[in-house]
Design a protein around this motif. Sequence first.
Motif, PDB file in Angstrom:
ATOM      1  N   HIS A  95       0.783  -1.230  -0.083  1.00  0.00           N
ATOM      2  CA  HIS A  95      -0.056   0.076   0.067  1.00  0.00           C
ATOM      3  C   HIS A  95       0.684   1.330   0.032  1.00  0.00           C
ATOM      4  O   HIS A  95       2.103   1.121   0.554  1.00  0.00           O
ATOM      5  N   ASP A  97       0.808   5.767   0.454  1.00  0.00           N
ATOM      6  CA  ASP A  97       0.237   6.740   0.428  1.00  0.00           C
ATOM      7  C   ASP A  97       1.332   8.035  -0.253  1.00  0.00           C
ATOM      8  O   ASP A  97       2.100   8.195   0.286  1.00  0.00           O
ATOM      9  N   TYR A  99       1.393  11.412  -3.125  1.00  0.00           N
ATOM     10  CA  TYR A  99       1.045  12.500  -3.969  1.00  0.00           C
ATOM     11  C   TYR A  99       1.343  12.396  -5.242  1.00  0.00           C
ATOM     12  O   TYR A  99       2.530  12.152  -5.814  1.00  0.00           O
ATOM     13  N   PHE A 104      -2.426  16.730  -5.024  1.00  0.00           N
ATOM     14  CA  PHE A 104      -3.354  15.793  -4.996  1.00  0.00           C
ATOM     15  C   PHE A 104      -2.943  14.508  -4.212  1.00  0.00           C
ATOM     16  O   PHE A 104      -1.873  14.067  -4.881  1.00  0.00           O
ATOM     17  N   ARG A 105      -3.491  14.036  -3.213  1.00  0.00           N
ATOM     18  CA  ARG A 105      -2.806  12.890  -2.448  1.00  0.00           C
ATOM     19  C   ARG A 105      -3.815  11.728  -2.547  1.00  0.00           C
ATOM     20  O   ARG A 105      -5.078  11.889  -2.473  1.00  0.00           O
ATOM     21  N   ASP A 106      -3.381  10.544  -2.684  1.00  0.00           N
ATOM     22  CA  ASP A 106      -4.221   9.416  -2.700  1.00  0.00           C
ATOM     23  C   ASP A 106      -3.476   8.064  -2.244  1.00  0.00           C
ATOM     24  O   ASP A 106      -2.298   8.288  -2.192  1.00  0.00           O
ATOM     25  N   ASP A 107      -4.396   6.904  -2.147  1.00  0.00           N
ATOM     26  CA  ASP A 107      -3.719   6.036  -1.803  1.00  0.00           C
ATOM     27  C   ASP A 107      -3.722   4.565  -2.996  1.00  0.00           C
ATOM     28  O   ASP A 107      -5.031   4.785  -3.362  1.00  0.00           O
ATOM     29  N   TYR A 108      -2.860   3.846  -2.886  1.00  0.00           N
ATOM     30  CA  TYR A 108      -2.998   2.971  -3.839  1.00  0.00           C
ATOM     31  C   TYR A 108      -2.648   1.599  -3.383  1.00  0.00           C
ATOM     32  O   TYR A 108      -1.801   1.392  -2.240  1.00  0.00           O
TER      33      TYR A 108
END
Length: 119
Positions: A95, A97, A99, A104-108
């Motif tokens: 996983h 966390d 930018y 724009f910040r997101d997690d994958y």
Amino acid sequence: VQLQASGGGLVQAGGSLRLSCAASGSIFSINAMNWYRQAPGKQRELVAAISSADSTGYADSVKGRFTISRDSAKNTVYLQMNSLKPEDTAVYYCHADLYVSSWFRDDYWGPGTLVTVSS
């Protein structure tokens, strides 16, 4: 952004495995990369985490046996797993966390890699 994990497999109790997870794509910066696992019939749990400042954290069940590290130049995180136990059997997920731009910040999540520890 894609996460690709590798290194899972079958190992006897007491053995070792090393998982790798590489993040690729449009990445501005990475805040943290983590390893989770999910055993059959159980909820997904956080195993280990590493921040951009190289601070690390571990689940109590793996402390002293697992080590998380990263190569920031390669956007890659590793999980060295020693003294493996049958209860470590699970699908391990990477996983991130991060930018993808300055704002724009997101997690994958990666697709998961199976670790099987035989007794």
